[in-house]
Design a protein around this motif. Structure first.
Motif, PDB file in Angstrom:
ATOM      1  N   GLU A 235      50.542   6.503  18.545  1.00  9.21           N
ATOM      2  CA  GLU A 235      51.300   6.877  17.269  1.00  9.21           C
ATOM      3  C   GLU A 235      50.447   6.276  16.104  1.00  9.21           C
ATOM      4  N   ARG A 236      49.615   5.209  16.442  1.00 12.67           N
ATOM      5  CA  ARG A 236      48.918   4.732  15.283  1.00 12.67           C
ATOM      6  C   ARG A 236      47.718   5.658  15.021  1.00 12.67           C
ATOM      7  N   ILE A 237      46.972   6.232  15.812  1.00  6.58           N
ATOM      8  CA  ILE A 237      45.958   6.989  15.633  1.00  6.58           C
ATOM      9  C   ILE A 237      46.569   8.377  14.985  1.00  6.58           C
ATOM     10  N   ALA A 238      47.605   8.863  15.584  1.00  5.24           N
ATOM     11  CA  ALA A 238      48.139  10.158  14.935  1.00  5.24           C
ATOM     12  C   ALA A 238      48.489   9.687  13.465  1.00  5.24           C
ATOM     13  N   GLU A 243      47.507  10.689   7.843  1.00  6.82           N
ATOM     14  CA  GLU A 243      47.259  10.085   6.190  1.00  6.82           C
ATOM     15  C   GLU A 243      45.789  10.694   5.887  1.00  6.82           C
ATOM     16  N   LEU A 244      44.865  10.959   6.723  1.00  2.00           N
ATOM     17  CA  LEU A 244      43.751  11.592   5.998  1.00  2.00           C
ATOM     18  C   LEU A 244      43.682  13.140   6.224  1.00  2.00           C
ATOM     19  N   GLN A 245      44.726  13.762   6.486  1.00  2.00           N
ATOM     20  CA  GLN A 245      44.873  15.308   6.454  1.00  2.00           C
ATOM     21  C   GLN A 245      44.523  15.743   5.360  1.00  2.00           C
ATOM     22  N   GLY A 246      43.647  16.660   5.301  1.00  2.00           N
ATOM     23  CA  GLY A 246      43.508  17.261   3.727  1.00  2.00           C
ATOM     24  C   GLY A 246      44.456  18.077   3.233  1.00  2.00           C
ATOM     25  N   SER A 247      44.451  18.426   1.870  1.00  2.00           N
ATOM     26  CA  SER A 247      45.390  18.907   1.272  1.00  2.00           C
ATOM     27  C   SER A 247      45.921  20.275   1.534  1.00  2.00           C
ATOM     28  N   GLY A 249      45.693  20.979   4.659  1.00  2.00           N
ATOM     29  CA  GLY A 249      45.809  20.889   6.229  1.00  2.00           C
ATOM     30  C   GLY A 249      44.767  20.672   7.193  1.00  2.00           C
ATOM     31  N   GLN A 250      43.639  20.373   6.488  1.00  2.58           N
ATOM     32  CA  GLN A 250      42.233  20.357   7.288  1.00  2.58           C
ATOM     33  C   GLN A 250      42.468  18.789   8.121  1.00  2.58           C
ATOM     34  N   TRP A 251      41.898  19.101   9.284  1.00  4.68           N
ATOM     35  CA  TRP A 251      41.469  17.976  10.255  1.00  4.68           C
ATOM     36  C   TRP A 251      40.136  17.864  10.179  1.00  4.68           C
ATOM     37  N   TRP A 252      39.755  16.741   9.651  1.00  2.43           N
ATOM     38  CA  TRP A 252      38.164  16.529   9.203  1.00  2.43           C
ATOM     39  C   TRP A 252      37.584  16.012  10.516  1.00  2.43           C
ATOM     40  N   TRP A 253      35.987  16.514  10.405  1.00  4.80           N
ATOM     41  CA  TRP A 253      35.313  16.206  11.759  1.00  4.80           C
ATOM     42  C   TRP A 253      34.738  15.026  11.875  1.00  4.80           C
ATOM     43  N   HIS A 254      34.442  14.074  11.274  1.00  5.04           N
ATOM     44  CA  HIS A 254      34.000  12.681  11.534  1.00  5.04           C
ATOM     45  C   HIS A 254      34.629  11.519  10.792  1.00  5.04           C
ATOM     46  N   SER A 258      34.434   1.974  11.295  1.00  7.66           N
ATOM     47  CA  SER A 258      34.478   0.610  10.712  1.00  7.66           C
ATOM     48  C   SER A 258      35.404   0.204   9.344  1.00  7.66           C
ATOM     49  N   SER A 259      35.526   1.757   8.761  1.00  3.52           N
ATOM     50  CA  SER A 259      36.494   1.563   7.625  1.00  3.52           C
ATOM     51  C   SER A 259      37.734   2.430   7.723  1.00  3.52           C
ATOM     52  N   GLY A 260      37.951   3.368   8.821  1.00  2.15           N
ATOM     53  CA  GLY A 260      39.044   3.998   8.777  1.00  2.15           C
ATOM     54  C   GLY A 260      39.075   5.175   7.993  1.00  2.15           C
ATOM     55  N   ARG A 261      37.978   5.702   7.605  1.00  2.00           N
ATOM     56  CA  ARG A 261      37.676   6.822   6.393  1.00  2.00           C
ATOM     57  C   ARG A 261      37.187   8.009   6.844  1.00  2.00           C
ATOM     58  N   VAL A 262      37.393   9.076   6.276  1.00  2.00           N
ATOM     59  CA  VAL A 262      36.591  10.227   6.573  1.00  2.00           C
ATOM     60  C   VAL A 262      34.942  10.233   6.403  1.00  2.00           C
ATOM     61  N   ALA A 263      34.272  10.366   7.189  1.00  3.84           N
ATOM     62  CA  ALA A 263      32.836  10.149   7.137  1.00  3.84           C
ATOM     63  C   ALA A 263      31.903  11.519   6.641  1.00  3.84           C
ATOM     64  N   GLU A 264      32.542  12.533   7.290  1.00  2.00           N
ATOM     65  CA  GLU A 264      32.033  13.907   6.950  1.00  2.00           C
ATOM     66  C   GLU A 264      33.031  14.855   7.455  1.00  2.00           C
ATOM     67  N   GLY A 265      33.628  15.614   6.356  1.00  2.73           N
ATOM     68  CA  GLY A 265      34.635  16.437   6.569  1.00  2.73           C
ATOM     69  C   GLY A 265      34.545  17.896   7.263  1.00  2.73           C
ATOM     70  N   TYR A 266      33.093  18.083   6.974  1.00  2.00           N
ATOM     71  CA  TYR A 266      32.797  19.558   7.870  1.00  2.00           C
ATOM     72  C   TYR A 266      31.673  19.418   8.750  1.00  2.00           C
ATOM     73  N   PRO A 267      32.017  20.408   9.860  1.00  2.00           N
ATOM     74  CA  PRO A 267      32.879  21.565   9.768  1.00  2.00           C
ATOM     75  C   PRO A 267      34.193  21.217   9.803  1.00  2.00           C
ATOM     76  N   VAL A 268      35.126  22.167   9.627  1.00  2.00           N
ATOM     77  CA  VAL A 268      36.547  22.118   9.952  1.00  2.00           C
ATOM     78  C   VAL A 268      36.742  23.337  10.816  1.00  2.00           C
ATOM     79  N   TYR A 269      36.997  22.779  12.069  1.00  2.00           N
ATOM     80  CA  TYR A 269      37.184  23.687  13.353  1.00  2.00           C
ATOM     81  C   TYR A 269      38.743  24.477  13.052  1.00  2.00           C
ATOM     82  N   SER A 270      38.668  25.601  13.594  1.00  2.00           N
ATOM     83  CA  SER A 270      39.852  26.568  13.722  1.00  2.00           C
ATOM     84  C   SER A 270      40.542  26.168  14.959  1.00  2.00           C
TER      85      SER A 270
END
Length: 386
Positions: A235-238, A243-247, A249-254, A258-270
């Motif tokens: 539940e915590r991970i999901a 929370e980080l899902q893109g506007s 609906g993207q699920w970012w890649w990296h 250490s911070s819990g933030r998106v490091a690299e959004g792309y590629p976004v995979y189908s």
């Protein structure tokens, strides 16, 4: 010995998601027929650069075959309808594993073998040259995605063989997976602190596959072992991922663990959008977790409405194109990967002019799509946990 909980009916998917799968399922069948290779008995043919019939690379032939077998069985489709009998494909994949030392696929092999009611676990491990006796040290060599596969495989095997050793093996794999969780980030790392150097270097730079396969495996653990901690971690991970899902609906890649933030959004995979996130979040819901239906709908919608304003479904080519990625020379891409290892991240920002479609699809993407679409069909669950 604990009692194993099972579900007689699956979780309900929304009508919008079911409509999306209704469109994709005929493509899945056609795509798997094209991926089946009668010469190797593997699902090892793919589309690359719009060209069909291209051989898969690396150990993709093994992992894709095992995932396709899991998806076909969950969907109740006999693989011989696709042109490749399941026993023959499983046997071919296990033989390849023994020859190629594809240790990372061990969990998928156990999982596919369990749902197909194949070899006894001891015989399977002997055939692929793996011992789980020194399991924690062995697991240190695996990425978190591979540990999650191992936990999912052993939890499915537990449905066939309910003895103390199997409970011990399954609990041990879940424990290793849980140890990768970071409460500050609410994410899992890419590898353990004792991992081989190539994994340890990017231990804190985890990818979406690490996260979503962990959610899925921990959801299975909550169902099979009645493991409340596993359910809480999933539940915590999901929750952090949504929370980080893109506007769009993207699920970012990296992710930077250490911070819990998106490091690299792309590629976004189908495949993350139409299959892996929906299946993991649906399993989590079935295990007693929250309702992620809106996140799943946004995830699915991205396939049709995304940064480039085009559908990634190409029915003429029998493809759901693999991803949207940054347009940049290979040397620039390598440089940015090295900067990411040094902690300098680009995040998820990218103008549409700097993005393009990767016209590729790999066999496993069809397998997970079938699996995700089948989760509302509780009556056809077979040996699957959900």
């Amino acid at each position: 010995m604990p009692t194993i909980m099972t579900f007689e009916t699956g979780p309900e998917l929304s009508s919008a998601v079911l409509d999306a799968y209704a469109r994709l399922l005929p493509l899945c069948a056609s795509g798997l027929q094209a991926a089946a290779n009668p010469e190797t008995a593997l699902f090892d043919l793919q589309i690359r650069d719009r060209r069909s019939g291209q051989p898969t690379r690396g150990t993709e032939n093994i992992t894709s075959t095992l995932i396709c077998l899991i998806g076909l069985d969950r969907a109740g489709i006999a693989p011989n309808q696709i042109g490749l009998p399941s026993e023959k494909a499983l046997s071919a994949a296990l033989d390849r594993m023994g020859r190629e030392q594809a240790l990372g696929a061990t969990g998928l092999a156990i999982w596919a073998n369990a749902v197909l009611d194949g070899l006894a676990l001891g015989d399977l491990l002997a055939r692929i040259g793996v011992s789980l006796d020194d399991r924690r040290e062995w697991a240190d060599r695996l990425t978190t995605m591979e540990v999650a596969w191992l936990a999912s495989g052993l939890l499915h095997e537990l449905g066939r063989v309910r003895n103390a050793r199997m409970f011990d093996l399954a609990r041990s794999a879940v424990s290793v997976l849980s140890s990768r969780y970071d409460e500050n980030a609410r994410l899992v790392s890419h590898a353990s602190a004792a991992a081989p150097l190539r994994h340890r270097l990017r231990r804190q730079l985890a990818n979406f596959a690490d996260q979503i396969y962990a959610v899925q495996a921990l959801g299975f653990a909550a169902v099979v072992l009645c493991d409340e901690r596993a359910l809480r971690l999933a539940e915590r991970i999901a929750g952090r991922l949504t929370e980080l899902q893109g506007s769009r609906g993207q699920w970012w890649w990296h992710y930077d663990v250490s911070s819990g933030r998106v490091a690299e959004g792309y590629p976004v995979y189908s495949v993350h959008q139409h299959a892996m996130a929906p299946m993991a979040l649906t399993i989590l819901r079935a295990a007693g977790g929250g309702d992620y239906s809106q996140a799943i709908e946004r995830s699915q919608r991205w396939i049709l409405k995304n940064e480039l304003g085009v559908s990634l479904i190409d029915e003429e080519a029998t493809a759901i194109w693999r991803n949207i990625e940054r347009t940049e020379p290979p040397i620039a891409s390598l440089g940015n990967k090295l900067l990411a290892l040094a902690g300098r991240y680009r995040g998820s920002e990218a103008p549409s002019a700097a993005l393009c479609i990767n016209h590729e699809i790999r066999p496993y993407e069809w397998g997970w799509c079938l699996y995700a679409a089948s989760l509302d069909k509780g009556g056809n669950r077979g040996r699957h946990i959900v």
